[in-house]
Design an enzyme around this catalytic site. Structure first.
Site, short mmCIF file in Angstrom:
data_model
loop_
_atom_site.label_atom_id
_atom_site.label_comp_id
_atom_site.label_asym_id
_atom_site.label_seq_id
_atom_site.Cartn_x
_atom_site.Cartn_y
_atom_site.Cartn_z
N ARG A 6 0.83 -1.05 0.01
CA ARG A 6 -0.02 0.12 -0.04
C ARG A 6 0.89 1.12 0.18
O ARG A 6 1.75 1.33 0.80
CB ARG A 6 -0.83 -0.04 1.31
CG ARG A 6 -1.78 1.18 1.22
CD ARG A 6 -2.89 1.28 2.43
NE ARG A 6 -3.45 2.61 2.68
CZ ARG A 6 -3.49 3.29 3.59
NH1 ARG A 6 -3.18 2.60 4.71
NH2 ARG A 6 -4.10 4.36 3.49
N HIS A 24 -3.13 11.18 1.05
CA HIS A 24 -2.63 10.92 2.27
C HIS A 24 -1.88 12.10 2.56
O HIS A 24 -0.74 12.33 2.85
CB HIS A 24 -1.59 9.75 2.17
CG HIS A 24 -1.27 9.14 3.62
ND1 HIS A 24 -1.20 7.77 3.86
CD2 HIS A 24 -0.82 9.65 4.68
CE1 HIS A 24 -1.07 7.58 5.20
NE2 HIS A 24 -0.54 8.68 5.83
N GLU A 66 -7.53 8.55 6.41
CA GLU A 66 -7.75 9.21 7.76
C GLU A 66 -8.20 10.57 7.64
O GLU A 66 -7.38 11.47 7.95
CB GLU A 66 -6.28 9.02 8.45
CG GLU A 66 -6.03 7.55 8.89
CD GLU A 66 -4.66 7.71 9.76
OE1 GLU A 66 -4.33 8.52 10.04
OE2 GLU A 66 -4.37 6.38 10.18
N ASN A 121 -7.71 1.82 9.94
CA ASN A 121 -6.48 1.88 10.69
C ASN A 121 -6.72 1.74 12.29
O ASN A 121 -6.90 2.76 12.66
CB ASN A 121 -5.76 3.39 10.12
CG ASN A 121 -5.61 3.37 8.46
OD1 ASN A 121 -5.83 2.50 7.99
ND2 ASN A 121 -5.21 4.63 8.31
N TYR A 156 -4.63 1.63 15.95
CA TYR A 156 -3.46 1.89 16.77
C TYR A 156 -3.88 1.59 18.26
O TYR A 156 -3.21 0.84 19.04
CB TYR A 156 -2.79 3.15 16.67
CG TYR A 156 -2.04 3.38 15.15
CD1 TYR A 156 -0.81 2.88 14.90
CD2 TYR A 156 -3.00 3.79 14.00
CE1 TYR A 156 -0.27 2.82 13.80
CE2 TYR A 156 -2.43 3.58 12.74
CZ TYR A 156 -1.01 3.15 12.66
OH TYR A 156 -0.50 3.53 11.27
N GLU A 179 -3.99 -0.19 8.41
CA GLU A 179 -2.91 0.33 9.00
C GLU A 179 -2.68 -0.33 10.49
O GLU A 179 -3.81 -0.52 11.04
CB GLU A 179 -2.48 1.77 9.30
CG GLU A 179 -2.08 2.45 7.92
CD GLU A 179 -1.98 4.08 8.14
OE1 GLU A 179 -1.74 4.44 9.27
OE2 GLU A 179 -2.10 4.65 7.05
O1 IFM Z 1 2.58 7.63 10.17
C1 IFM Z 1 1.06 7.66 10.45
C2 IFM Z 1 0.32 7.46 8.84
O2 IFM Z 1 0.72 8.61 8.21
C3 IFM Z 1 -1.15 7.60 9.22
N1 IFM Z 1 -1.66 6.60 10.23
C4 IFM Z 1 -0.82 6.60 11.57
C5 IFM Z 1 0.71 6.61 11.23
C6 IFM Z 1 1.49 6.66 12.74
O3 IFM Z 1 1.11 7.59 13.24
#
Ligand code: IFM
Length: 453
Positions: free
Chosen positions: A88, A132, A177, A303, A305, A363
Site C-alpha cells: 500500500r 494521504h 484518515e 487503521n 492503533y 494500518e
Molecule cells: O504515520 C501515520 C500515518 O501516516 C497515518 N496513520 C498513522 C501513522 C502513525 O502515526
C-alpha cells in the site's frame, strides 16, 4: 492488567488465515519519498508547514525522508523479500499537478508507473491511496479543502491517475484518515495546514468526505473491476469510570471521533447527537451531498492503533472530552496503549453497526525507540505487538468478522509528521545518514510468518 511477552500466542501461523488473505505493508508518499523538488514536484502543505519553526518536534521536514524516490527498487525488493503479496502506497498530488500547467506532469506519472510495474514484477498487489495529506500548496492558497472547488480539483487528479494506472491498479483508497486531514490539520493545528478552528475543520471534513463519495463512481468508470474504499482511523472509546458523566463523555467523543465518519459514509447522515452539540459550527451541506458520500464501497479500510479512554471535562467545548492515560496499561514508546483486544472490539463493532462488507486492516503498527547495534535491530516489543495483533485478528475472524487483509504500518521508518524522525514505526530500520535499510527483528518475524515458517 499489563500484558507482557509471556502472554504471546505462540501458535499463530499463516495457515490460520484464508489462503487468499492479503498480507502487506503500508507507506505514504510524503513520509518516505523525499526528492521534494525533483522532476517537477511542487510544494505541498507539508513542505510549508514543516518549514515553520516549532511545528515539527525535531525541526525536520520530509524533503529527503527515506529518499524512496531514488531507492524505490530496493524498497520493493524488501517487501518482496518479506514474502508479502500486497503493497500500500500513496501518490503525491504535487508530483502530478503544479498549478501552472493544466496538463499533468509526465515525469510524476512516469515515476508512479515505474513503481507500479515494479510491484507487479515482484508479486505485490498495488493498493493505491489517492490522498494521504499532501495537498499541493497552490490549492491551499485558494482555500484548500475548505473551498468546495477543491473537490473538483481532486476529481480531476483522480481522473488522471485512474486513467493512467487503472490498467494495473485495482485496489483504490480515496483518502487516508480524514479525521487527521480535517481535525489535526484544522482544529488542533498539529498537522498541516495548522489551523485552529472547529467550524473550519468540520467544513474541511465534509468536503473531504464529499470528494470521496464523488470519486468512487469516477474510479469505477475508469477502472474495470476496481475495488474502492476509504481508510478511517478509528478508536474504541472507553469511559474512564462507571460514572454517568464519563459514559456521556465517551458517547460524545465517539460521536465525533468515529460516528461522524461511519454514520455519514453508511447513509445515516452526521450523528444527531454531535450535530446538536456543534450547533452553528456544523458544516454547510448542499442538497445531494449526503447521498453522494453514502455511495456503496467495496470495502472499508480500518487503521487501528489504540483505544481512547475519556472522562467528562465540564468546562471544555461541549463535544470535547478529556482523554486520560490510565497507568496500568501497556504502552509503546510513543505512549500509545497496546491493546490487541481493542482491535477485536473495534472491528466487531464496525461490522455489527454498519453494513461494511469486507474489512481490511489498512494500518496497524507501533513506535519504539529502536537502536542499530552490531548491524542488527532487535525490536522484540514490536515483534510481540505484531504477533498479538495478528492473533487478535485471527480471533475476530473466527468470531465472524470479514477481515480480508492486514497491512503493517510501516515498511520503513519514516517522517512521522509532527514528530519528525523521532518516532520509528518501520519493520525496516532506516539509518538516515547513509540511507541504509536494515530489516528489524519484527520484519524478519513478519516475513517468516507470511512465508508460513
Ligand atoms: O504515520 C501515520 C500515518 O501516516 C497515518 N496513520 C498513522 C501513522 C502513525 O502515526
Amino acid at each position: 492488567m499489563t500484558k507482557t511477552s509471556t502472554d504471546l500466542p505462540m501458535a499463530i501461523q499463516r495457515s490460520d488465515f484464508a489462503s487468499d488473505f492479503v498480507w502487506g505493508v503500508s507507506t505514504s508518499a510524503y513520509q518516505i519519498e523525499g526528492a521534494a523538488a525533483v522532476d517537477g514536484r511542487v510544494p505541498s502543505i507539508w513542505d510549508t508547514f514543516s518549514a515553520r519553526p516549532g511545528k515539527i518536534r525535531d525541526g525536520s521536514t520530509g524533503a529527503v525522508a527515506c529518499d524512496h524516490y531514488h531507492h524505490w527498487e530496493e524498497d520493493l525488493d524488501l517487501a518482496q523479500s518479506m514474502g508479502l503479496n500486497a503493497y500500500r502506497f500513496s501518490i503525491a498530488w504535487p508530483r502530478i499537478f503544479n498549478g501552472v500547467d493544466a496538463q499533468p506532469n509526465a515525469k510524476g506519472l512516469a515515476f508512479y508507473s515505474r513503481l507500479v510495474d515494479g510491484m507487479l514484477a515482484r508479486g505485490l498487489q498495488p493498493w493505491c491511496t489517492l490522498y494521504h495529506w499532501d495537498l499541493p500548496q497552490y490549492i491551499e492558497d485558494q482555500g484548500g479543502w475548505n473551498n468546495r472547488a477543491t473537490v473538483d480539483l481532486y476529481l480531476q487528479y483522480v481522473d488522471v491517475i485512474t486513467r493512467h494506472l487503472g490498467d494495473r491498479i485495482k485496489h483504490w483508497i480515496t483518502h487516508n484518515e480524514p479525521w487527521c486531514t480535517a481535525m489535526h490539520g484544522n482544529w488542533d493545528g498539529m498537522h498541516a495546514p495548522g489551523n485552529k478552528s472547529l467550524p473550519l475543520a468540520l467544513q474541511v471534513c465534509h468536503h473531504v468526505l464529499l470528494s470521496h463519495g464523488r470519486a468512487v463512481p469516477l474510479i469505477r468508470a475508469n477502472v474495470p473491476g476496481a475495488k474502492v474504499g476509504i481508510a478511517l482511523s478509528l478508536h474504541p472509546v472507553e469511559p474512564a469510570s462507571d460514572s454517568p458523566a464519563d459514559a456521556a463523555a465517551a458517547s460524545r467523543h465517539d460521536a465525533l471521533r468515529n460516528r461522524w465518519f461511519l454514520d455519514v459514509l453508511y447513509g445515516r447522515g452526521y450523528p444527531a447527537e454531535a450535530l446538536a452539540l456543534v450547533g452553528e459550527d456544523a458544516p454547510v451541506v448542499m442538497p445531494g451531498d449526503l447521498e453522494a458520500i453514502a455511495v456503496q464501497c467495496d470495502f472499508l479500510g480500518v487503521n487501528y492503533y489504540f483505544p481512547e479512554v475519556v472522562q467528562n471535562a465540564p468546562d471544555e467545548y461541549p463535544l470535547r472530552a478529556e482523554i486520560v492515560y490510565p497507568q496500568d496499561r501497556q504502552r509503546t514508546d510513543f505512549g500509545w496503549e497496546v491493546s490487541p483486544q481493542g482491535m477485536v472490539t473495534l472491528l466487531e463493532r464496525v461490522a455489527r453497526d454498519y453494513l461494511v462488507g469486507d474489512l481490511y486492516v489498512t494500518e496497524s503498527g507501533s513506535s519504539y525507540d529502536d537502536h542499530l547495534e552490531h548491524g542488527a535491530v532487535i525490536d522484540t516489543q514490536r515483534r510481540d505487538y505484531l504477533i498479538r495483533h495478528l492473533a487478535a485478528m485471527r480471533d475476530a475472524i473466527a468470531g465472524g468478522s470479514r477481515i480480508k487483509g492486514y497491512f503493517a504500518w510501516s515498511l520503513l521508518d519514516n517522517f512521522e509528521w509532527a514528530e519528525g524522525y523521532l518516532r520509528r514505526f518501520g519493520l525496516t530500520y532506516i539509518d538516515y545518514p547513509t540511507q541504509r535499510r536494515i530489516i528489524k527483528q519484527s520484519g524478519q518475524w513478519y516475513s517468516a510468518f507470511v512465508r508460513g515458517h
